[in-house]
Design a protein around this motif. Structure first.
Motif, short mmCIF file in Angstrom:
data_model
loop_
_atom_site.label_atom_id
_atom_site.label_comp_id
_atom_site.label_asym_id
_atom_site.label_seq_id
_atom_site.Cartn_x
_atom_site.Cartn_y
_atom_site.Cartn_z
N VAL A 64 0.84 -1.21 0.00
CA VAL A 64 0.00 0.00 0.00
C VAL A 64 0.87 1.26 0.00
O VAL A 64 0.61 2.21 -0.76
CB VAL A 64 -0.96 -0.02 1.20
CG1 VAL A 64 -1.68 1.32 1.33
CG2 VAL A 64 -1.97 -1.15 1.05
N LEU A 102 -4.78 -5.99 4.05
CA LEU A 102 -4.78 -4.99 2.98
C LEU A 102 -5.75 -3.86 3.30
O LEU A 102 -5.44 -2.68 3.12
CB LEU A 102 -5.16 -5.63 1.65
CG LEU A 102 -4.08 -6.39 0.90
CD1 LEU A 102 -4.70 -7.09 -0.31
CD2 LEU A 102 -2.96 -5.45 0.44
N LYS A 106 -4.89 0.04 3.78
CA LYS A 106 -5.55 1.05 2.94
C LYS A 106 -6.14 2.15 3.82
O LYS A 106 -5.97 3.35 3.53
CB LYS A 106 -6.66 0.39 2.12
CG LYS A 106 -7.55 1.37 1.34
CD LYS A 106 -8.66 0.64 0.60
CE LYS A 106 -9.69 1.60 0.02
NZ LYS A 106 -9.11 2.47 -1.02
N SER A 111 -5.16 5.29 1.42
CA SER A 111 -4.75 4.97 0.05
C SER A 111 -5.97 4.75 -0.85
O SER A 111 -6.98 4.19 -0.41
CB SER A 111 -3.90 3.69 0.05
OG SER A 111 -3.73 3.18 -1.25
N ILE A 113 -5.99 2.65 -3.23
CA ILE A 113 -5.78 1.34 -3.84
C ILE A 113 -7.08 0.58 -4.02
O ILE A 113 -7.96 0.59 -3.18
CB ILE A 113 -4.79 0.51 -2.99
CG1 ILE A 113 -4.44 -0.82 -3.69
CG2 ILE A 113 -5.34 0.25 -1.60
CD1 ILE A 113 -3.35 -1.61 -2.99
#
Length: 262
Positions: A64, A102, A106, A111, A113
């Motif tokens: 990330v 994840l 994030k 992020s 992403i």
């Protein structure tokens, strides 16, 4: 890293996307976050696809923070029985844990992403499809993608083919055997031929340039970036002969094209 740097230098001003995966597990490469960061800094959209077996908290944070644009996490079943029907030897617990790592990264790093949960439509998991649609965000993903499965030795059927042929790449013919569905769509194929040979290529860890990701056995190498430029390889006579064959000789396609649904 030497090969990666050579590739990045040549493509960064013209390429749009760099995918950091092919036929292996990309998270086994400990230099992966650094590579992604360099590509991100060069302005490229970056994608990683993983089975998440090596996706611990440290790796999730590193990915990330690298500026990764998109990560695909492949989980093809949500019970031990349905998961191991395809992901033989894998751990469902590890995969689900990696997905949550994840999402935490994030959120922590604010992020943008894209965390894509990718699920193959298989007979072993078809009873879970509705549940997955309702719960994928709670599992940590931001997006959900179902895909049909590429199978081998499918002519007489396969134990993983879904019961509903709408979700299979293979259809049963009048003679009782199965064929790749694309071969039943000649008119569509003639209007909309393969785009992969014109839109990109695969570069292996040895610098070998392959025409597309379906060349899993490296049967159609076009050159090597260690002794040729990517532009020269991509526009070479060898590359153009392969493209011309795909466009004009549908009855004698390269082996890599015969089990491809594009």
């Amino acid at each position: 890293m030497e090969i990666f740097e050579r590739v990045l230098e040549q493509v960064q001003t013209t390429a749009h996307t760099m995918q950091f995966y092919f036929q292996g597990e990309p998270l086994l490469n400990k230099q992966l976050p650094e590579m992604i960061a360099r590509a991100h800094h060069a302005g490229l959209y970056t994608i990683v696809s993983t089975n998440a077996q090596a996706l611990d908290k440290k790796m999730a944070d590193a990915l990330v923070k690298s500026g990764l644009s998109q990560i695909i996490v492949s989980i093809d079943g949500f019970s031990e029985e349905s998961y191991t029907a395809y992901r033989v030897g894998g751990s469902l617990h590890k995969a689900l844990e990696g997905l949550l790592f994840l999402r935490q990264a994030k959120d922590n790093w604010h992020s943008p992403i894209r965390i894509e949960l990718q699920v193959l439509r298989l007979r072993s998991n078809e009873h879970e499809w509705h549940w997955i649609q309702c719960n994928y965000k709670q599992l940590g993903a931001t997006h959900l993608v179902f895909k049909t499965a590429q199978l081998y030795n499918y002519e007489h059927g396969h134990s993983l083919m879904p019961h509903d042929e709408r979700y299979s790449r293979y259809k049963k013919g009048a003679d009782g055997t199965y064929r790749l569905y694309r071969s039943w769509m000649r008119k569509k194929w003639q209007v909309n031929p393969c785009f992969r040979l014109w839109s990109g290529c695969v570069i292996s860890t040895t610098g070998e340039v392959l025409p597309c990701c379906y060349d899993k056995e490296h049967q159609y190498p076009l050159g090597n970036v260690m002794n040729q430029s990517i532009a020269n390889i991509f526009q070479s006579e060898k590359a153009n002969m392969l493209r011309n064959k795909v466009l004009t000789d549908k009855n004698h396609l390269p082996k890599m094209c015969k089990n491809c649904n594009y």
